[in-house]
Design a protein around this motif. Structure first.
Motif, PDB file in Angstrom:
ATOM      1  N   ARG A 112      70.446 110.234  84.621  1.00 17.08           N
ATOM      2  CA  ARG A 112      69.534 111.311  85.032  1.00 17.08           C
ATOM      3  C   ARG A 112      69.061 112.164  83.866  1.00 17.08           C
ATOM      4  NH1 ARG A 112      73.466 113.527  89.659  1.00 17.08           N
ATOM      5  NH2 ARG A 112      74.881 113.132  87.906  1.00 17.08           N
ATOM      6  N   THR A 113      69.679 111.982  82.683  1.00 19.12           N
ATOM      7  CA  THR A 113      69.223 112.730  81.512  1.00 19.12           C
ATOM      8  C   THR A 113      68.136 112.004  80.742  1.00 19.12           C
ATOM      9  OG1 THR A 113      70.896 111.804  80.005  1.00 19.12           O
ATOM     10  CG2 THR A 113      71.542 113.726  81.310  1.00 19.12           C
ATOM     11  N   VAL A 114      67.813 110.748  81.136  1.00 22.81           N
ATOM     12  CA  VAL A 114      66.733 110.007  80.473  1.00 22.81           C
ATOM     13  C   VAL A 114      65.399 110.662  80.821  1.00 22.81           C
ATOM     14  CG1 VAL A 114      65.568 107.789  80.258  1.00 22.81           C
ATOM     15  CG2 VAL A 114      68.059 107.863  80.546  1.00 22.81           C
ATOM     16  N   THR A 115      64.597 110.992  79.819  1.00 18.29           N
ATOM     17  CA  THR A 115      63.294 111.613  80.066  1.00 18.29           C
ATOM     18  C   THR A 115      62.130 110.659  79.833  1.00 18.29           C
ATOM     19  OG1 THR A 115      63.152 112.458  77.792  1.00 18.29           O
ATOM     20  CG2 THR A 115      64.195 113.888  79.452  1.00 18.29           C
ATOM     21  N   HIS A 116      62.350 109.627  79.019  1.00 18.43           N
ATOM     22  CA  HIS A 116      61.277 108.677  78.744  1.00 18.43           C
ATOM     23  C   HIS A 116      61.882 107.367  78.259  1.00 18.43           C
ATOM     24  CE1 HIS A 116      62.067 110.851  74.946  1.00 18.43           C
ATOM     25  NE2 HIS A 116      61.849 109.682  74.360  1.00 18.43           N
ATOM     26  N   ALA A 117      61.138 106.297  78.438  1.00 17.42           N
ATOM     27  CA  ALA A 117      61.597 104.993  77.966  1.00 17.42           C
ATOM     28  C   ALA A 117      61.551 104.950  76.445  1.00 17.42           C
ATOM     29  CB  ALA A 117      60.735 103.891  78.552  1.00 17.42           C
ATOM     30  N   GLY A 118      62.427 104.128  75.867  1.00 12.94           N
ATOM     31  CA  GLY A 118      62.481 104.022  74.428  1.00 12.94           C
ATOM     32  C   GLY A 118      62.736 102.602  73.969  1.00 12.94           C
ATOM     33  N   PRO A 119      62.788 102.395  72.672  1.00 18.23           N
ATOM     34  CA  PRO A 119      63.059 101.062  72.121  1.00 18.23           C
ATOM     35  C   PRO A 119      64.529 100.697  72.268  1.00 18.23           C
ATOM     36  CG  PRO A 119      62.869 102.672  70.352  1.00 18.23           C
ATOM     37  CD  PRO A 119      62.535 103.395  71.614  1.00 18.23           C
ATOM     38  N   PRO A 120      64.920  99.500  71.871  1.00 18.74           N
ATOM     39  CA  PRO A 120      66.334  99.117  71.937  1.00 18.74           C
ATOM     40  C   PRO A 120      67.169  99.951  70.957  1.00 18.74           C
ATOM     41  CG  PRO A 120      64.907  97.211  71.598  1.00 18.74           C
ATOM     42  CD  PRO A 120      64.071  98.417  71.362  1.00 18.74           C
ATOM     43  N   PHE A 121      68.394 100.310  71.331  1.00 17.46           N
ATOM     44  CA  PHE A 121      69.028 100.310  72.637  1.00 17.46           C
ATOM     45  C   PHE A 121      69.608 101.685  72.878  1.00 17.46           C
ATOM     46  CE2 PHE A 121      69.805  95.824  71.270  1.00 17.46           C
ATOM     47  CZ  PHE A 121      69.136  95.175  72.302  1.00 17.46           C
ATOM     48  N   HIS A 122      69.807 102.047  74.147  1.00 13.04           N
ATOM     49  CA  HIS A 122      70.541 103.260  74.488  1.00 13.04           C
ATOM     50  C   HIS A 122      71.435 102.927  75.671  1.00 13.04           C
ATOM     51  CE1 HIS A 122      70.329 107.880  74.062  1.00 13.04           C
ATOM     52  NE2 HIS A 122      71.462 107.559  74.685  1.00 13.04           N
ATOM     53  N   TYR A 123      72.676 102.587  75.379  1.00 12.11           N
ATOM     54  CA  TYR A 123      73.652 102.091  76.349  1.00 12.11           C
ATOM     55  C   TYR A 123      73.170 100.809  77.044  1.00 12.11           C
ATOM     56  CZ  TYR A 123      75.701 106.798  75.880  1.00 12.11           C
ATOM     57  OH  TYR A 123      76.236 107.963  75.393  1.00 12.11           O
ATOM     58  N   PRO A 124      72.961  99.727  76.288  1.00 14.34           N
ATOM     59  CA  PRO A 124      72.555  98.466  76.919  1.00 14.34           C
ATOM     60  C   PRO A 124      73.663  97.938  77.823  1.00 14.34           C
ATOM     61  CG  PRO A 124      73.254  98.066  74.667  1.00 14.34           C
ATOM     62  CD  PRO A 124      73.232  99.568  74.852  1.00 14.34           C
ATOM     63  N   THR A 125      73.272  97.097  78.772  1.00 11.64           N
ATOM     64  CA  THR A 125      74.219  96.704  79.809  1.00 11.64           C
ATOM     65  C   THR A 125      74.490  95.199  79.861  1.00 11.64           C
ATOM     66  OG1 THR A 125      72.357  96.840  81.346  1.00 11.64           O
ATOM     67  CG2 THR A 125      73.888  98.706  81.292  1.00 11.64           C
ATOM     68  N   ASN A 126      73.451  94.365  79.961  1.00  6.72           N
ATOM     69  CA  ASN A 126      73.676  92.932  80.129  1.00  6.72           C
ATOM     70  C   ASN A 126      72.528  92.119  79.533  1.00  6.72           C
ATOM     71  OD1 ASN A 126      76.187  92.072  81.662  1.00  6.72           O
ATOM     72  ND2 ASN A 126      75.488  93.756  82.959  1.00  6.72           N
ATOM     73  N   LEU A 127      72.749  90.809  79.471  1.00  6.15           N
ATOM     74  CA  LEU A 127      71.788  89.886  78.841  1.00  6.15           C
ATOM     75  C   LEU A 127      71.693  88.616  79.664  1.00  6.15           C
ATOM     76  CD1 LEU A 127      71.439  88.873  75.129  1.00  6.15           C
ATOM     77  CD2 LEU A 127      71.985  87.109  76.811  1.00  6.15           C
ATOM     78  N   ALA A 128      70.487  88.037  79.703  1.00 10.17           N
ATOM     79  CA  ALA A 128      70.271  86.728  80.312  1.00 10.17           C
ATOM     80  C   ALA A 128      69.419  85.893  79.367  1.00 10.17           C
ATOM     81  CB  ALA A 128      69.578  86.855  81.670  1.00 10.17           C
ATOM     82  N   GLY A 160      59.272  98.736  81.478  1.00  8.05           N
ATOM     83  CA  GLY A 160      60.068  99.609  82.316  1.00  8.05           C
ATOM     84  C   GLY A 160      60.008 101.060  81.886  1.00  8.05           C
ATOM     85  N   GLU A 161      60.299 101.951  82.852  1.00  7.60           N
ATOM     86  CA  GLU A 161      60.358 103.386  82.616  1.00  7.60           C
ATOM     87  C   GLU A 161      61.228 104.000  83.700  1.00  7.60           C
ATOM     88  OE1 GLU A 161      56.389 104.818  82.917  1.00  7.60           O
ATOM     89  OE2 GLU A 161      56.201 104.358  85.047  1.00  7.60           O
ATOM     90  N   PRO A 162      61.682 105.243  83.503  1.00 10.04           N
ATOM     91  CA  PRO A 162      62.531 105.854  84.527  1.00 10.04           C
ATOM     92  C   PRO A 162      61.754 106.077  85.820  1.00 10.04           C
ATOM     93  CG  PRO A 162      62.634 107.073  82.438  1.00 10.04           C
ATOM     94  CD  PRO A 162      61.501 106.116  82.334  1.00 10.04           C
ATOM     95  N   GLY A 163      62.426 105.887  86.961  1.00  6.14           N
ATOM     96  CA  GLY A 163      61.776 106.162  88.234  1.00  6.14           C
ATOM     97  C   GLY A 163      62.229 105.237  89.335  1.00  6.14           C
TER      98      GLY A 163
END
Length: 321
Positions: A112-128, A160-163
């Motif tokens: 909920r503290t994310v205000t805008h999308a950014g480049p890699p990475f900020h707490y990345p989660t998974n990969l395919a 992608g972006e927050p929302g």
């Protein structure tokens, strides 16, 4: 409907508080990405430990993926990196800068503290891994994007972006790609999976889900979804949608996205076959299902479940009912 039976005492030796990631390779070896202690362990299908890889480089293990060539990709959310290893455990390359998150306005791991999308990475989660070898990475708690890299590690594009709308995310937590290259993103805090073309165009979503953490597609095209539910890992100030909202569970859908199996629910989360905090899921060539749980960080550390609550379960396929 297919049934799945818990395999007792699997693996034969374990000393972790929680398991963040789980994956299998072409030989049905099982890769366990554990926390506390940090460990990347390899087991045979019967649960015997085969080897242990160096995990001291990771700040907090999060996701593990084995590619078609048996290379291993490890996502370190608090380290803000993704690392690729050879099948023998040799580090091949690192994506991201260790310890340096990108600018998204985020001030913590709270999405909920994310205000805008950014480049890699900020707490990345998974990969395919896509059929053409491109790497799709969900990013993550402190971002709201999917990043696409070439097999060599060069960044190609992101979306992608927050929302809450199509193509927007609140914790893109899990990711899978089918044989046609379509991309499925477990948009956890929006309680849905979104479907995209390989270039990131929104196709559809399905929402008969309770905070999906990961989606896995087996060789027959079935979808296995690990759902965190509404009794573990709830963000401060958030509430379940209803008083009887489900806890952690696993759902299985056929290739047409029809629900064909579902178990768990968190009524008795320490019991075999039930769950507290499902975080990752995969299958092997025999149809066995492996479910990893972050039982400690999602509530065990606060006494919501006993310290000995299972953090990894294996389920064997049974006869259809």
């Amino acid at each position: 409907m297919p049934t799945y039976t818990p395999a007792p005492d699997w693996p034969t030796r374990a000393d972790w508080k929680e398991v963040a990631g789980i994956a299998t390779d072409s030989r049905d070896r099982v890769f366990v990405f554990a926390r506390d202690p940090h460990a990347l362990l390899v087991f045979d299908p019967d649960g015997a430990r085969l080897e242990s890889w160096d995990a001291t480089m990771f700040v907090r293990p999060h996701g593990v993926t084995v590619g078609p060539d048996d290379c291993v990709y490890c996502t370190d959310d608090m380290g803000h990196t993704v690392r690729k290893f050879s099948p023998l455990g040799e580090l091949l390359f690192t994506l991201g800068t260790h310890g340096k998150p990108s600018d998204t306005g985020a001030t913590s791991i709270d999405f909920r503290t994310v205000t805008h999308a950014g480049p890699p990475f900020h707490y990345p989660t998974n990969l395919a891994v896509a059929p053409n070898g491109n790497l799709y990475i969900s990013d993550g708690y402190g971002n709201a994007r999917v990043h696409v890299f070439a097999p060599t590690g060069a960044l190609l594009f992101s979306w992608g972006e927050p929302g809450v709308g199509p193509g927007q995310f609140h914790v893109p937590h899990g990711i899978a790609i089918d044989r046609d290259g379509l991309v499925y993103v477990a948009d956890r805090e929006n309680s849905r999976i979104q479907l995209f073309t390989p270039t990131g165009a929104f196709v559809s979503e399905w929402a008969d889900l309770a905070r999906p953490s990961q989606v896995f597609i087996d060789r027959d095209g079935k979808f296995f979804v690990a759902e965190l539910g509404y009794r573990a890992g709830m963000w401060p100030g958030t509430k379940p949608p209803t008083p009887d909202a489900t806890g952690g569970r696993v759902s299985v859908f056929d290739a047409n996205r029809n629900l064909i199996a579902r178990w768990g629910g968190g009524t008795n989360p320490t019991a075999p076959g039930d769950f507290f905090a499902p975080h990752d899921i995969c299958t092997d060539s025999r149809g066995n299902v492996y479910v990893a749980e972050v039982t400690w960080s999602a509530g065990g550390s606060r006494g919501l479940v006993p310290a000995g609550c299972h953090a990894l379960q294996k389920f064997a396929p049974g006869a259809s009912t």
